[in-house]
Scaffold this motif. Structure first.
Motif, mmCIF file in Angstrom:
data_model
loop_
_atom_site.group_PDB
_atom_site.id
_atom_site.type_symbol
_atom_site.label_atom_id
_atom_site.label_comp_id
_atom_site.label_asym_id
_atom_site.label_seq_id
_atom_site.Cartn_x
_atom_site.Cartn_y
_atom_site.Cartn_z
ATOM 1 N N SER A 441 0.822 7.365 9.405
ATOM 2 C CA SER A 441 0.197 8.022 10.529
ATOM 3 C C SER A 441 -1.123 8.259 11.482
ATOM 4 N N TYR A 442 -2.254 8.367 10.107
ATOM 5 C CA TYR A 442 -3.518 7.980 10.021
ATOM 6 C C TYR A 442 -4.358 6.544 11.040
ATOM 7 N N ARG A 443 -3.751 5.478 10.441
ATOM 8 C CA ARG A 443 -3.520 4.030 11.310
ATOM 9 C C ARG A 443 -3.070 4.248 12.772
ATOM 10 N N ALA A 444 -2.301 5.399 13.123
ATOM 11 C CA ALA A 444 -1.434 5.569 14.449
ATOM 12 C C ALA A 444 -2.616 6.380 15.536
ATOM 13 N N ALA A 445 -3.257 7.218 14.671
ATOM 14 C CA ALA A 445 -3.721 7.961 15.083
ATOM 15 C C ALA A 445 -5.582 7.227 15.225
ATOM 16 N N ILE A 446 -5.626 6.555 14.573
ATOM 17 C CA ILE A 446 -6.839 6.139 15.110
ATOM 18 C C ILE A 446 -6.768 4.969 15.744
ATOM 19 N N ALA A 448 -5.038 4.697 18.538
ATOM 20 C CA ALA A 448 -4.423 6.044 19.402
ATOM 21 C C ALA A 448 -6.221 6.908 19.349
ATOM 22 N N ALA A 449 -7.472 6.965 19.041
ATOM 23 C CA ALA A 449 -8.679 7.464 18.871
ATOM 24 C C ALA A 449 -8.987 6.879 19.939
ATOM 25 N N ASP A 450 -9.245 5.311 19.411
ATOM 26 C CA ASP A 450 -9.462 4.100 19.812
ATOM 27 C C ASP A 450 -9.426 3.385 21.203
ATOM 28 N N SER A 451 -8.492 4.044 22.097
ATOM 29 C CA SER A 451 -8.446 3.936 23.016
ATOM 30 C C SER A 451 -8.223 4.813 24.054
ATOM 31 N N ALA A 452 -8.119 6.081 23.746
ATOM 32 C CA ALA A 452 -8.342 7.554 23.915
ATOM 33 C C ALA A 452 -10.328 7.054 24.502
ATOM 34 N N LEU A 453 -11.005 6.757 23.423
ATOM 35 C CA LEU A 453 -12.488 6.429 23.188
ATOM 36 C C LEU A 453 -12.816 5.823 24.166
ATOM 37 N N ASN A 454 -12.112 4.550 24.853
ATOM 38 C CA ASN A 454 -12.681 2.954 25.450
ATOM 39 C C ASN A 454 -11.599 3.599 27.149
ATOM 40 N N ASN A 455 -10.901 4.743 26.858
ATOM 41 C CA ASN A 455 -10.209 4.774 28.614
ATOM 42 C C ASN A 455 -10.551 6.146 29.090
ATOM 43 N N LEU A 456 -10.935 7.457 28.097
ATOM 44 C CA LEU A 456 -10.755 8.730 28.514
ATOM 45 C C LEU A 456 -12.132 8.565 29.440
ATOM 46 N N PRO A 457 -11.996 9.982 30.583
ATOM 47 C CA PRO A 457 -13.253 10.068 31.478
ATOM 48 C C PRO A 457 -14.076 11.013 30.516
ATOM 49 N N ARG A 458 -15.592 10.457 30.630
ATOM 50 C CA ARG A 458 -16.996 11.317 30.337
ATOM 51 C C ARG A 458 -16.389 12.439 29.654
ATOM 52 N N PHE A 459 -16.073 13.631 30.662
ATOM 53 C CA PHE A 459 -16.045 14.937 30.304
ATOM 54 C C PHE A 459 -15.040 15.064 29.531
ATOM 55 N N HIS A 476 -19.161 2.280 20.756
ATOM 56 C CA HIS A 476 -17.494 2.055 20.931
ATOM 57 C C HIS A 476 -17.242 1.452 20.080
ATOM 58 N N ALA A 477 -15.623 1.575 19.976
ATOM 59 C CA ALA A 477 -14.693 1.435 19.217
ATOM 60 C C ALA A 477 -14.309 -0.182 18.653
ATOM 61 N N PRO A 478 -14.443 -0.408 17.843
ATOM 62 C CA PRO A 478 -13.910 -2.020 17.259
ATOM 63 C C PRO A 478 -12.446 -1.806 18.113
ATOM 64 N N ARG A 479 -12.335 -3.607 18.765
ATOM 65 C CA ARG A 479 -11.264 -4.264 19.124
ATOM 66 C C ARG A 479 -10.193 -4.003 17.908
ATOM 67 N N GLU A 480 -10.223 -4.245 16.626
ATOM 68 C CA GLU A 480 -9.833 -4.465 15.622
ATOM 69 C C GLU A 480 -10.024 -3.453 14.772
ATOM 70 N N SER A 481 -9.127 -3.326 14.122
ATOM 71 C CA SER A 481 -10.274 -2.543 13.157
ATOM 72 C C SER A 481 -10.018 -2.969 11.875
ATOM 73 N N PHE A 482 -10.948 -2.599 11.190
ATOM 74 C CA PHE A 482 -11.124 -2.648 9.642
ATOM 75 C C PHE A 482 -9.914 -3.788 8.648
ATOM 76 N N HIS A 483 -8.830 -2.323 8.714
ATOM 77 C CA HIS A 483 -7.687 -2.322 8.101
ATOM 78 C C HIS A 483 -7.007 -3.871 8.441
ATOM 79 N N THR A 484 -6.849 -3.699 9.794
ATOM 80 C CA THR A 484 -6.245 -4.887 10.258
ATOM 81 C C THR A 484 -6.724 -6.689 9.968
ATOM 82 N N TRP A 485 -8.113 -6.556 10.215
ATOM 83 C CA TRP A 485 -8.541 -7.500 9.841
ATOM 84 C C TRP A 485 -8.409 -8.231 8.650
#
Ligand code: SF4
Length: 493
Positions: A441-446, A448-459, A476-485
């Motif tokens: 769940s933690y990795r899935a949440a991370i 999701a958060a990465d993608s949200a940070l990159n795509n959500l509007p500023r407000f 900015h969130a990195p394209r790939e997490s350390f775990h995946t790398w």
């Protein structure tokens, strides 16, 4: 030291000039104190950060002290040995405190000093007031003492008809401005010169436009000197109390403790019981460390040794506990009693430097405050241990090797166990606990958060709920997490 043909004054010697910006802003005030309610350090810190001239000057001034401290340290190859020795002396003394205090009392009495014991701040104030009343004193000159701040001494004396006059320049500025000290060594370090000019104009009648430091210091000297010469009694704190001799040592840069101790016939010294050290030779260790750690100067201008009353005078010592015995019994926190109040941990702390000492709303601020204040009132100061990045710099500079950042972390655990975290933090911690306990769940949440940070509007990111984004851009969130790398590379042939 000479620069451009001009002899530099003591404090200028190794300092970088700090020029406040023109058009001075208003001085931000400290934390709002409401009875026993939890002090909100972040709220007061935000107001300090919102005053950029103050924040910049404060940060630079304290970092300058840290730099000077480092230069002194590097000039002494035996620095680490001294720290280890200082720590060992303090730990030995604290584990034999009853013996050394009794020895100190015996020797002080033999020197002609009257010794009193106070279990808390209230008793301390009563004892001192009683001594002053018995002598018919109407004015008391006082040198800087964090212990008397702890005891609320000035506030108590305000109702007694006895005038208390602080003689340390910074402490006097704070007294006139009705503020507590914001730093254990430099009490008015959060103020710009213009702030001081305003305070002096209001109370001493000086020109509010004149913020020349020499003029300001001279104005204070001229206003205070007659009060010192005519005072009925003097009061000092103490940096070290030597059990072997019954004498005390007071370190200052202005000589004001010497005036307080020697000009009036009556001298009262208030001493926290942890200030005792066994022998005179131990002073050499602490005196070498204290000023170098505090201000980056080899020694304080005055290191005064007081054995007994001046000729024809009277001296009283009040030994104050005020929670120290209780702290001594706390496994995780007793070594905080080793503190010699040098302020080095404050000067190096990135949170303290940017938020100002008054934002902590307590007698002690900065890292040392985070581990001492909750022992006075756990609930009221329950948010303070969270005002730290836990980077460990405080422990690294501490001359008596207190594991400050570990104690801060330990206090967080105490607060969590006692449900003293505040509702938002409690809910957030619980959710984080559940998430961290389930890696998938933690990795899935991370992700999701990465993608949200990159795509959500500023407000959606920069709002009241996200304190990380209040004063800075979220990275900015990195394209790939350390775990995946790591997984990808580990499984590569
Ligand atoms: S905790 Fe250490 S560094 Fe901080 S004031 Fe005390 S002695 Fe100095």
């Amino acid at each position: 030291m000479i620069k451009n043909g001009r002899t530099l004054q003591h404090a200028e010697g190794a300092s970088h000039p700090i020029h406040p910006l023109p058009m001075q802003e208003l001085q931000p005030r400290g934390a709002r104190i409401r009875g026993n309610r939890r002090v909100d350090q972040t709220e007061a810190a935000e107001r300090f950060i919102a005053a950029p001239q103050h924040q910049k000057m404060h940060d630079e001034r304290l970092w300058d002290l840290r730099g000077k401290r480092d230069r002194q340290m590097h000039a002494m190859p035996e620095w680490e040995d001294l720290r280890a020795l200082a720590s060992a002396i303090k730990e030995h003394t604290l584990t034999h405190l009853d013996q050394y205090l009794e020895q100190f009392e015996r020797n002080a009495r033999a020197n002609g000093v009257e010794v009193h014991w106070a279990k808390d701040g209230e008793e301390h104030n009563h004892i001192v007031h009683g001594i002053l009343r018995d002598h018919g004193a109407k004015t008391l000159i006082k040198s800087k003492s964090m212990l008397t701040e702890e005891c609320g001494f000035r506030a108590y004396m305000a109702g007694t008809g006895i005038e208390v006059i602080e003689t340390d320049l910074g402490e006097r500025i704070q007294q006139l401005d009705n503020e507590d000290p914001s730093h254990v060594v430099v009490p008015a370090v959060h103020k710009l010169r213009g702030d001081v000019a305003k305070v002096f104009a209001e109370h001493l009648g000086t020109n509010p436009e004149d913020d020349n430091v020499n003029h300001l210091a001279e104005a204070q000297r001229e206003a205070t000197r007659p009060l010192i010469l005519n005072a009925d009694a003097g009061m000092t704190g103490c940096n070290f109390a030597v059990a072997e001799t019954g004498g005390i040592t007071v370190c200052t840069n202005e000589g004001n403790a010497d005036l307080s101790a020697n000009v009036p016939r009556l001298h009262i010294a208030s001493i926290g019981i942890e200030k005792v050290i066994p022998r005179l030779e131990h002073l050499a260790v602490f005196v070498r460390l204290l000023s170098r750690s505090a201000l980056g100067s080899p020694i304080t201008q005055y290191t005064s040794h007081i054995r007994g009353p001046r000729a024809g005078g009277e001296m009283h010592i009040v030994l104050v506990d005020n929670g120290r015995s209780a702290r001594l019994s706390q496994d995780q926190f007793w070594t905080s009693l080793k503190c010699i109040r040098c302020g080095a941990c404050m000067n190096t702390c990135p949170v303290y430097r940017r938020s100002g000492g008054l934002s902590y709303g307590a007698t002690y601020s900065g890292p040392i405050g985070l581990i001492i204040d909750p022992s006075f009132n756990r609930h009221k100061y329950s948010a303070l241990p969270f005002s730290s990045t836990l980077n460990g710099s405080c422990s690294n500079v501490c001359p008596v090797k207190i594991n400050i950042h570990e104690q801060i972390a330990a206090w967080r655990q105490v607060m969590a166990k006692n449900h003293d975290l505040g509702v938002i933090k409690m809910v957030a911690m619980k959710a984080a606990g559940v998430l961290l306990a389930h890696p998938v769940s933690y990795r899935a949440a991370i992700a999701a958060a990465d993608s949200a940070l990159n795509n959500l509007p500023r407000f959606a990111i920069y709002n009241r709920l996200n304190s990380w984004g209040k004063h800075r851009e979220v990275p900015h969130a990195p394209r790939e997490s350390f775990h995946t790398w790591y997984k990808r590379h580990r499984s590569a042939p």
